[in-house]
Each structure stands twice: as structure tokens, then as C-alpha cells.
Design a protein around this motif. Structure first.
Motif, short mmCIF file in Angstrom:
data_model
loop_
_atom_site.label_atom_id
_atom_site.label_comp_id
_atom_site.label_asym_id
_atom_site.label_seq_id
_atom_site.Cartn_x
_atom_site.Cartn_y
_atom_site.Cartn_z
N MET A 101 0.84 -1.19 0.00
CA MET A 101 0.00 0.00 0.00
C MET A 101 0.88 1.26 0.00
SD MET A 101 -3.34 1.05 1.05
CE MET A 101 -3.98 2.27 2.10
N ILE A 102 1.89 1.28 0.86
CA ILE A 102 2.77 2.44 0.94
C ILE A 102 3.56 2.59 -0.36
CG2 ILE A 102 4.77 3.39 2.14
CD1 ILE A 102 3.61 2.35 4.70
N GLU A 103 3.95 1.42 -0.94
CA GLU A 103 4.69 1.47 -2.20
C GLU A 103 3.84 2.11 -3.31
OE1 GLU A 103 4.28 -1.68 -0.69
OE2 GLU A 103 6.17 -1.66 0.37
N ALA A 104 2.57 1.78 -3.33
CA ALA A 104 1.66 2.34 -4.34
C ALA A 104 1.52 3.85 -4.16
CB ALA A 104 0.30 1.67 -4.27
N LEU A 105 1.41 4.31 -2.93
CA LEU A 105 1.32 5.75 -2.66
C LEU A 105 2.60 6.45 -3.08
CD1 LEU A 105 -0.47 5.86 0.82
CD2 LEU A 105 -1.38 6.59 -1.38
N LEU A 106 3.75 5.84 -2.79
CA LEU A 106 5.03 6.42 -3.19
C LEU A 106 5.16 6.50 -4.71
CD1 LEU A 106 7.51 4.88 -0.59
CD2 LEU A 106 6.76 7.25 -0.77
N VAL A 107 4.70 5.46 -5.41
CA VAL A 107 4.74 5.47 -6.88
C VAL A 107 3.87 6.61 -7.42
CG1 VAL A 107 4.06 4.17 -8.94
CG2 VAL A 107 5.32 3.03 -7.11
N PHE A 108 2.66 6.76 -6.90
CA PHE A 108 1.79 7.84 -7.35
C PHE A 108 2.37 9.21 -7.01
CE2 PHE A 108 -1.65 4.59 -7.47
CZ PHE A 108 -1.97 4.75 -8.81
N LEU A 109 2.99 9.33 -5.86
CA LEU A 109 3.62 10.59 -5.46
C LEU A 109 4.77 10.95 -6.40
CD1 LEU A 109 3.78 12.93 -3.44
CD2 LEU A 109 5.32 11.54 -2.08
N VAL A 110 5.60 9.98 -6.73
CA VAL A 110 6.71 10.21 -7.65
C VAL A 110 6.19 10.57 -9.04
CG1 VAL A 110 8.65 9.08 -8.83
CG2 VAL A 110 8.36 8.81 -6.36
N LEU A 111 5.17 9.85 -9.50
CA LEU A 111 4.58 10.17 -10.81
C LEU A 111 3.97 11.58 -10.82
CD1 LEU A 111 2.87 6.80 -11.83
CD2 LEU A 111 4.79 7.93 -12.96
N ALA A 112 3.29 11.94 -9.75
CA ALA A 112 2.69 13.28 -9.68
C ALA A 112 3.77 14.35 -9.71
CB ALA A 112 1.85 13.41 -8.41
#
Length: 184
Positions: free
Chosen positions: A1-12
């Protein structure tokens, strides 16, 4: 879950920086002469000049594709300012569409109004308020007197009347040459 949030944060962050770079790199400069002309036009968007609004008229003037004397609401003062900006010779105001002697505003006979909203759609400055199948009314201080609402009314309930003179709208009349010569 945290990895997914980090991926979206980096993409944003990546796409945000990409958009910021694109805004700077591909910035489109406007025509500064058109911007200057547009700033002195009355912004009534009435179409009396033959253009759909003040900005298209300003762009045509800046490109040399229009005459300096077409803005009826702006009158002689705006025409002089436009001719100074464009370094073109001032002309008499367009005689085919003379300005009214006194400012006019639209008035809707609310007893006859059927609420068709044709006038609301035609008003370039949103000076008419109302809803479908309900009476409409004109916000007098917003109305520019362009008369675009009059021909679209199917029940002919809109009249143009002179703007009521108040201390805020009254101006001293300009002296003309004949009255000054007679005083001497």
C-alpha cells in the motif's frame, strides 16, 4: 500500500515538473499591440464593430485589417487612442452605425415576458437575469445598450430607453466651437 502511494507521489511530482517545464518552454507570446488596444476598448462584446468581441477587433486592428473608427460604445475618445497606438490617421466615427445621443439601456416589460431566454443568450455582458419560463429583468448598471437583445425577443417585450441621469452618470456637456465664438 505504501509502495503504491510512493509510486503515485513520484509520478505526480514528475508530471508536475514536466508540465512546469512545458509551460516555460512553449510559452506563446501574445501581440503586445493587440493587448494594449484591447485594454482601452470598453469590453462590451457587443459586436457593433463587426467582430464577435473586443479582443478579435483589437487583433484585427493590430494586424492592420480593420479601421480605427468602428467601436461605437467607445466613441471618439477610444478611436483617438487606437489611432495613436496603431500610428494610423484618425477618422470620423462610422456613420453607418452612429452612437446614440444619450446612453440607452434595455428594459423588459415583465408582464409580457414569457421567459424564453433568447435575450439572455444574446446579451454579451450578462446584464439580463431570469430563468426558463419565468420573467426576466435587466441589471441597468451592467447593460451597455448594444441592442442585441431586442431583435431576438419573440414577444417584443424589450425596449431601449435613455439611461436615467443620476449624479453618478451626468456629465457636463462639451462646449462646441459655435457657442464659444458667439460669446466673444
Amino acid at each position: 500500500m505504501i509502495e503504491a502511494l510512493l509510486v503515485f507521489l513520484v509520478l505526480a511530482l514528475f508530471f508536475g515538473m514536466l508540465l512546469g517545464y512545458a509551460k516555460i518552454k512553449f510559452k506563446v507570446e501574445g501581440n503586445p499591440v493587440a493587448d494594449q488596444i484591447d485594454s482601452i476598448l470598453p469590453q462590451t462584446q457587443c459586436g457593433q464593430c463587426g467582430f464577435p468581441g473586443c479582443r478579435p477587433y483589437a487583433e484585427a486592428l493590430a494586424e492592420g485589417n480593420s479601421e480605427v473608427n468602428l467601436c461605437v460604445p467607445g466613441g471618439h475618445e477610444v478611436m483617438i487612442q487606437i489611432s495613436e497606438i496603431t500610428h494610423r490617421e484618425p477618422k470620423e466615427m462610422d456613420a453607418s452605425n452612429p452612437p446614440p445621443e444619450e446612453p440607452m439601456v434595455a428594459v423588459i416589460d415583465e408582464d409580457i415576458c414569457i421567459g424564453c431566454v433568447h435575450c439572455i443568450k444574446a446579451c454579451p455582458v450578462d446584464a439580463i437575469v431570469g430563468t426558463t419560463k419565468m420573467m426576466h429583468t435587466v441589471i441597468e448598471k451592467e447593460c451597455t445598450g448594444c441592442e442585441l437583445c431586442v431583435p431576438v425577443c419573440p414577444v417584443d417585450c424589450i425596449d431601449m430607453v435613455p439611461l436615467m441621469k443620476t449624479p453618478q452618470t451626468w456629465h457636463w456637456p462639451e462646449p462646441n466651437a459655435n457657442s464659444l465664438e458667439n460669446r466673444s
